[in-house]
Write an enzyme that holds these catalytic residues in place. Sequence first.
Site, PDB file in Angstrom:
ATOM      1  N   LYS A 253       0.850  -1.188   0.000  1.00 13.84           N
ATOM      2  CA  LYS A 253       0.000   0.000   0.000  1.00 13.84           C
ATOM      3  C   LYS A 253       0.890   1.243   0.000  1.00 13.84           C
ATOM      4  CE  LYS A 253      -3.899   1.804   2.732  1.00 13.84           C
ATOM      5  NZ  LYS A 253      -4.705   1.526   3.926  1.00 13.84           N
TER       6      LYS A 253
ATOM      7  N   SER B 227      -9.747   1.761   3.144  1.00 14.85           N
ATOM      8  CA  SER B 227      -8.877   2.563   2.317  1.00 14.85           C
ATOM      9  C   SER B 227      -7.915   1.743   1.457  1.00 14.85           C
ATOM     10  CB  SER B 227      -8.052   3.490   3.203  1.00 14.85           C
ATOM     11  OG  SER B 227      -7.216   2.729   4.050  1.00 14.85           O
TER      12      SER B 227
ATOM     13  N   SER C 184      -8.932  -0.600   7.589  1.00 12.41           N
ATOM     14  CA  SER C 184      -9.387  -0.653   6.205  1.00 12.41           C
ATOM     15  C   SER C 184      -8.733  -1.781   5.411  1.00 12.41           C
ATOM     16  CB  SER C 184      -9.133   0.688   5.550  1.00 12.41           C
ATOM     17  OG  SER C 184      -7.957   1.259   6.018  1.00 12.41           O
TER      18      SER C 184
END
Lengths: 476, 485
Positions: B79, B154, B176
């Site tokens: 990420k 997210s 998330s």
Amino acid sequence: MGKQYETVIGLEVHVELATKTKIFCGCSTAFGGAPNTHTCPVCTGMPGTLPVLNKQVLEYAVSVGLAANCEITRYSKFDRKNYFYPDNPQNYQISQLYLPICQNGYVEIETEDGVKRIGIHEIHMEEDAGKLIHDEWEDCTLVDYNRSGVPLIEIVSEPDMRNAQEVIAYLEKLRLLIQYLGASDCKLQEGSMRADVNLSVREAGTERLGTRTEMKNLNSFRAITRAIEGERERQIELLESGEEVVQETRRWDDTKGCSYAMRSKEDAQDYRYFPDPDLPPVRIEEAWLEKLRAALPEFRTEKIERYRREYDIPDYDIEILTGSKRLADLFEETVSLCREPKKVSNWLMGETMRLLKEKGMEPEELAFSPAHLAALIEMTDKKEINGTVAKEVFEVMFETDTDPRRYVEEKGLKTVNDTAALQKILEKVIADNPQSVEDYRNGKQKALGFLVGQTMKAMQGKADPALVNQMLREML
Amino acid sequence: MKIMEMTALELGKAVREKEIAAKEALEAVFRVIEKKEERLNCYVTLDREGAFERARKLQERLSQGMEAGPLAGVPVAVKDNLCTKGMRTTCSSRMLENFVPCYTAEAVRRLEEAGALIVGKTNMDEFAMGSTTETSAFGATRNPWQEEHVPGGSSGGSAAAVAAGARFLGSDTGGSIRQPASFCGVVGMKPTYGTVSRYGLIAYGSSLDQIGPLGRNVADCAALLELISTWDKKDSTSIDRKDTDFTSALTEGIRGMRIGLPKDYFTEGLAPQVKRSVLAAAELLKERGAEIEEFDLRLVEYAIPAYYTIASAEASSNLERFDGVKYGLRAEDANGLHDMYKKTRSRGFGEEVKRRIMLGSFVLSSGYYDAYYLKALKVKALIKRAFDEAFAKYDVILGPVAPTSAPRLGESLCDPLKMYLGDIYTISANLAGLPGISVPCGLDEEGLPIGMQLLGNCFEEKKLIRTAYAYEKARGAFAVCGEVG
């Protein structure tokens, strides 16, 4: 008829701790490196980095708290103080608001009316900010983060002081405690000790405190004294003319001898303090605290008592020697080597003080080693050198910590104890100065002194004056 | 077996034993990326060249007979809020569009040490603030199952990348992980707070953030988590655990496992199809020998306000460092310091980030601190206590991950409050620091995946892994969207 006013003063003292590394990262705290060389992602606030508490900071803070009779907070936390300024790379300072490490202490100071207790509200740990440098030429501001993350403690007193003398006595007391602990060198000029003065005045006899101001930028005891007197007068003048004192932060300008307002309470920032989620609470165990307590050094009061018991030196000397950790250490270590307390004290009280004053230095900056001073004393005792030579050697030692034996050897300063050689010189001096010889024989003692002086000169100062004296008398 | 069908550990073993070249593993993955990335927008940055270079070096070491880690040659994406040395790390924000860190996040470093090949950085909600990946400054990511739908957030980029047939793993943050995993039909896991070092993770809500794995199955997640779990002296909130051999829990025995179903999680607001799927999953676990019981968890309605108060407060402070002074975006046309701060932050941050900074600044401000922030902390403590009571009775808590399946693109942003309410089942685990795992358990009538969530007590990831693994076996292969490369 003017009213009588009482001044009420509380102090916020920042002390830079003498750790090798910063409070939340492993960078060096050394002073004076090239800009941004003592930095890493943590102390420059790079995203994703995290603070890790330096245990030595905690030890120093707790030790200062113990020395200042504080309660040590067993469950302490760090909080973030949020404000935007470029010297602060995260735009928040990690400090302690809600649960500071030490609380409710006091120190005792000597005043004209005897011993007085000054309360300590709290001591907390925090990080220092970087330094902004304005480049006039390029018209831009540069930032140096070398100081960012240097550990500080802030010592907040109660409003217990009433005049500048008490403030100075309190600061001296703190400085001595902290120096004795080795937690900081506490130099006001270099900023390793900084004091902000909170001051208000009230009519004598009233209970309620007046509105206070906070004075910043005080870099010497002299500046503090002047600022206190100036601010007291300013506030009294305001009150006398029917105006009000505004709660504000003021900056002292020592060259102009006056202060000006920096910011008032109205535009005071909301720091939005909250517990720092990156640092777990600090829990202090009894055993660890006990260890620190046991490791506390002997402080000044106890030292004075011990000196009185152990050393046959005047009280005045004791006062001065214990007034600086460095002096006291030098004294004790030298005495342990040469066992001549009186002579060691004389060197420290006399020549050392003279040279310090001459060079405008603090005792903390003394660089010569106890072994060298002990050697110098021994050489004088054994009459290997005379007093004048000893002073000359000491001055060199004071500057560069030179080994006195080697120096005397290299420079050929040893006293000549060869009586035959001395005899020859004396014969020449007597022959060259018949008038003085005559005067002496007629009872003028002064004339002997002249002859001794002539002999010393001829010997290039390397003779033992006592021996010269004795031989001269015999020969005349 | 095809490369894309292997688990991470199987692929790592094959590369170590030189049955498959590291380069071949990468090629397989990049074939999928090339086919789908243009439509899905899973990545902010792809590092094809760097990845192949690292593969070449790995192969060289292997041919010299040197040791390699368990993930040797396994392509992994991370990420974009995890710092990668020399590879830009943007948090999907204009603010950090050109930010290249000079350090690597500890979790990523552990992956690299295990031999994994980082192929790129996945898209996310800006600074992890959002539940749909639509707040990214670099465009929304689309759900691979239905491209008109969001992938969740997210960590939407990571979840979508895993779901799009690319059989690699995403390492990820916070509350998330589970929701996008659920929306994209993959497995996502958040471990106990403190299990994975947060060093190098660009903070959103520091006391809630935790890095975890996303993968096609429970085994991959367990393997990845085992590798990234570590006590790290650079993170004071990381915990020295001795029980991180998570793959040892990949066994099916769940006879006698006590599973609690919180009634408060199955009330109105939960889509009937989601409810049906999760209850069917419970039934399946019961058939395998688990004991299922309903109970009242309590306090569920307070979780959202407490969570958004705490997370926003911490975020408002964490994001102060983005000011144009040291790195990232700087407004060059500014007149003086304050103007630079204002212009830089006005341009650098998106709507949702600004909303949370304002919310967070407000709840911390003098006069409101006690009423909001302090109260939220108290609620947090009470929620933890409610879970403690529940875990005295149950090994694992089973419920939905989200009230619905993935919403359509554009639906959520016009009503942020509704978007916040969608986090109701996941955020309690963050507030209480608990581990949780999201496992696909069905498809709704539109063909969108539905996930179920298992929550465990602190440090009891192994119970979660065992239950999830048993369920996965009982359920059988989950539908795969799109063709496998």
